[in-house]
Write an enzyme that holds these catalytic residues in place. Structure first.
Site, PDB file in Angstrom:
ATOM      1  N   VAL A 296      33.380  45.370  24.071  1.00 47.09           N
ATOM      2  CA  VAL A 296      32.442  44.286  22.487  1.00 47.09           C
ATOM      3  C   VAL A 296      34.031  43.235  22.242  1.00 47.09           C
ATOM      4  O   VAL A 296      35.375  43.740  22.427  1.00 47.09           O
ATOM      5  CB  VAL A 296      32.828  45.475  21.902  1.00 47.09           C
TER       6      VAL A 296
ATOM      7  N   LYS B 224      28.479  43.014  22.605  1.00 49.31           N
ATOM      8  CA  LYS B 224      28.360  44.331  24.218  1.00 49.31           C
ATOM      9  C   LYS B 224      28.133  43.357  25.083  1.00 49.31           C
ATOM     10  O   LYS B 224      27.151  43.637  25.717  1.00 49.31           O
ATOM     11  CB  LYS B 224      28.302  45.398  23.480  1.00 49.31           C
TER      12      LYS B 224
ATOM     13  N   ASP C 164      23.948  61.461  19.505  1.00 50.73           N
ATOM     14  CA  ASP C 164      25.207  61.051  19.306  1.00 50.73           C
ATOM     15  C   ASP C 164      25.635  60.778  17.613  1.00 50.73           C
ATOM     16  O   ASP C 164      25.902  60.402  17.491  1.00 50.73           O
ATOM     17  CB  ASP C 164      25.760  60.379  20.232  1.00 50.73           C
TER      18      ASP C 164
END
Length: 502
Positions: free
Chosen positions: A25, A40, A134
């Protein structure tokens, strides 16, 4: 990538902010709109990595919410003669929640606000049919305008199979809901389970159980009762009840994210700033969570046949179970921070991993009888769900408040499922590929290959016909390879075909 490199004739890369196993990134500058951005860039070269970064961009771009990191663009730019995918996101000021918790637990008022904002972000995602999968402190950024949920790199559509094409279960062991290890279908309730663990971590600085290894973390979710939330000055009783509600073993007994956001938002107004923890930093933000979380906008919570399966060893039981865990390299860990914050500390937040599902680890009673317990969400009303546990404090006994057939979460022994000797068999399912046709069927939640018919010039590589959790059959010729994978999440046939040059 070099400094000042231009991607797509528009995005100029400046300093590197961080990197993971699959991406890096950079702070960038959009020369068309004249604004700072985070870019990214994929550094891995395999096909699955390209699919994941594109899926992340598409998933996050579907959401427009003040507590979700904004995605501006996706593209591919030639670098050294090869196309390199990249995602352009908003550049955020602040710390990750993981970095903030390295200094100790947050004061109740600040911690409840952060969790309410995360719950509001999940409500928006679930309303779009997306499950983050996540949620953890390193995927929450604390900014002057409030918390932002990062990294939709392993997000999936509700109802899809938990197992990806490579046979992996992706997630962070410390925050993995127990039903995910049954390799069924993706449910929004797994995000709510992680939210409950996040609440405990924010208010206490740790998780409700201790485990030295990733295998120990996986066992804890299925075999260890979580510690209650301790008494903390300034934390009202409804937060203790919500915590236990979120960690219910049965996913259908957990609240929707919208209800969690409502409770946390109300509790925050009652909480004081005198509780345990260090003083919140300015980066923790002062914005109120957007109160768009309503029960009507939450995705339906579907009832699983959890009671019949609770006695089953899931994946990490005893010394006889083998768990293969390899680092998967999350696409977005700590990715779009500003450079002055430095690299994130390791803290207590393990990275995203791929959990292997070896056939040898399956218990003898893995196969069940009866039709699938989870009908498609669009064809059914929300399942009956118990209300939050009642009682004045963290030691109160949960009690159901809704359907009389639902049971409150807890370790109460249940009746074992039916014996594995009478599995339910599905109809034969043909799967066509360039290399030929295979026929398989579902035997409970396992797959069994019945026949392989080869196309001219193709041969079948050696394979295990099953029954097994997942079966891979490769049909090859001198010029081409057809890879066919079959599995049966919740007893439903789920074939996948991949064609490629030999």
């Amino acid at each position: 990538m070099q400094r000042d490199q231009l991607l797509a004739g528009r995005y100029r890369l400046l300093e590197r902010l961080g990197s993971g196993g699959m991406s890096a990134v950079y702070r960038g500058y959009d020369e068309v709109l004249e604004r700072d951005v985070a870019v990214k860039v994929l550094v891995a070269s395999d096909t699955f990595a390209r699919q994941r970064i594109r899926a992340e961009a598409k998933a996050a771009a579907r959401l427009s919410h003040p507590h979700v990191t904004g995605v501006y663009d996706y593209g591919e730019s030639p670098v050294d003669g090869s196309p390199v995918p990249f995602v352009v996101m908003e550049l955020l000021d602040g710390l990750t929640l993981e970095q903030r918790l390295a200094a100790g637990p947050m004061p109740p008022r600040d911690g409840l606000r952060v969790c309410a904002e995360v719950a509001a972000a999940l409500t928006a995602a679930h309303a779009q049919g997306l499950v983050h999968r996540d949620i953890k402190p390193s995927n929450v950024m604390l900014t002057p305008t409030g918390a932002k949920v990062l990294d939709f790199g392993i997000a999936a559509v509700a109802g899809e199979s938990e197992i990806d094409f490579e046979g992996r279960l992706l997630g962070t062991p410390a925050y993995l809901a127990p039903e995910r290890m049954e390799a069924g279908e993706v449910l929004p309730a797994c995000d709510v389970y992680a939210l409950g663990l996040l609440l405990h971590r924010v208010l206490t600085g740790g998780l409700p159980w201790s485990a030295e290894t990733q295998t120990g973390m996986l066992r804890a979710h299925t075999h260890v009762e979580p510690d209650p939330l301790p008494e903390i000055d300034g934390v009202p009783p409804e937060v203790h009840r919500l915590y236990r509600w979120c960690l219910a073993r049965d996913p259908a007994d957990r609240p929707p994210a919208a209800e969690a956001a409502r409770i946390l938002l109300a509790a925050r107004s009652e909480a004081t700033s005198e509780g345990t923890g260090v003083t919140a930093t300015p980066e923790a933000g002062s914005a109120e969570p957007t109160d768009t979380a309503t029960a009507d906008s939450a995705a339906p919570t579907r009832r699983l046949s959890w009671r019949r399966r609770r006695r089953r060893a899931i994946l990490a039981v005893g010394g006889a179970v083998l768990i293969a865990i390899t680092m998967a390299g999350s696409l977005g860990d700590f990715g779009n921070r500003r450079p002055e914050e430095g690299p994130p500390p390791t803290g207590r937040d393990p990275g995203t991993t791929a959990v292997g599902m070896p056939r040898a680890a399956e218990p003898a009673d893995e196969i069940t009888t009866g039709p699938s317990a989870v009908p498609p969400a669009q064809d059914t009303a929300p399942a009956a769900r118990t209300g939050p546990p009642t009682g004045p404090g963290p030691t109160a006994t949960p009690a159901p408040t809704a359907a009389p057939t639902a049971t409150a979460p807890g370790p109460t022994p249940t009746t074992p499922g039916p014996p594995a000797s009478t599995p339910t068999l599905s109809a034969d399912v043909p799967v066509q590929a360039q290399g030929g046709t295979i026929t398989f069927r579902c035997v409970g939640k396992s797959a069994e290959v019945l026949a392989v018919a080869l196309a001219p010039g193709f041969r079948a590589e050696a394979y295990d016909p099953g029954p097994a959790k997942q079966i891979r059959v490769e049909l090859t010729s001198t010029e081409h390879r057809s890879e066919i994978r079959v599995n049966c999440p919740n007893g439903r046939p789920n074939p996948q075909v991949k064609e490629r040059a030999a």
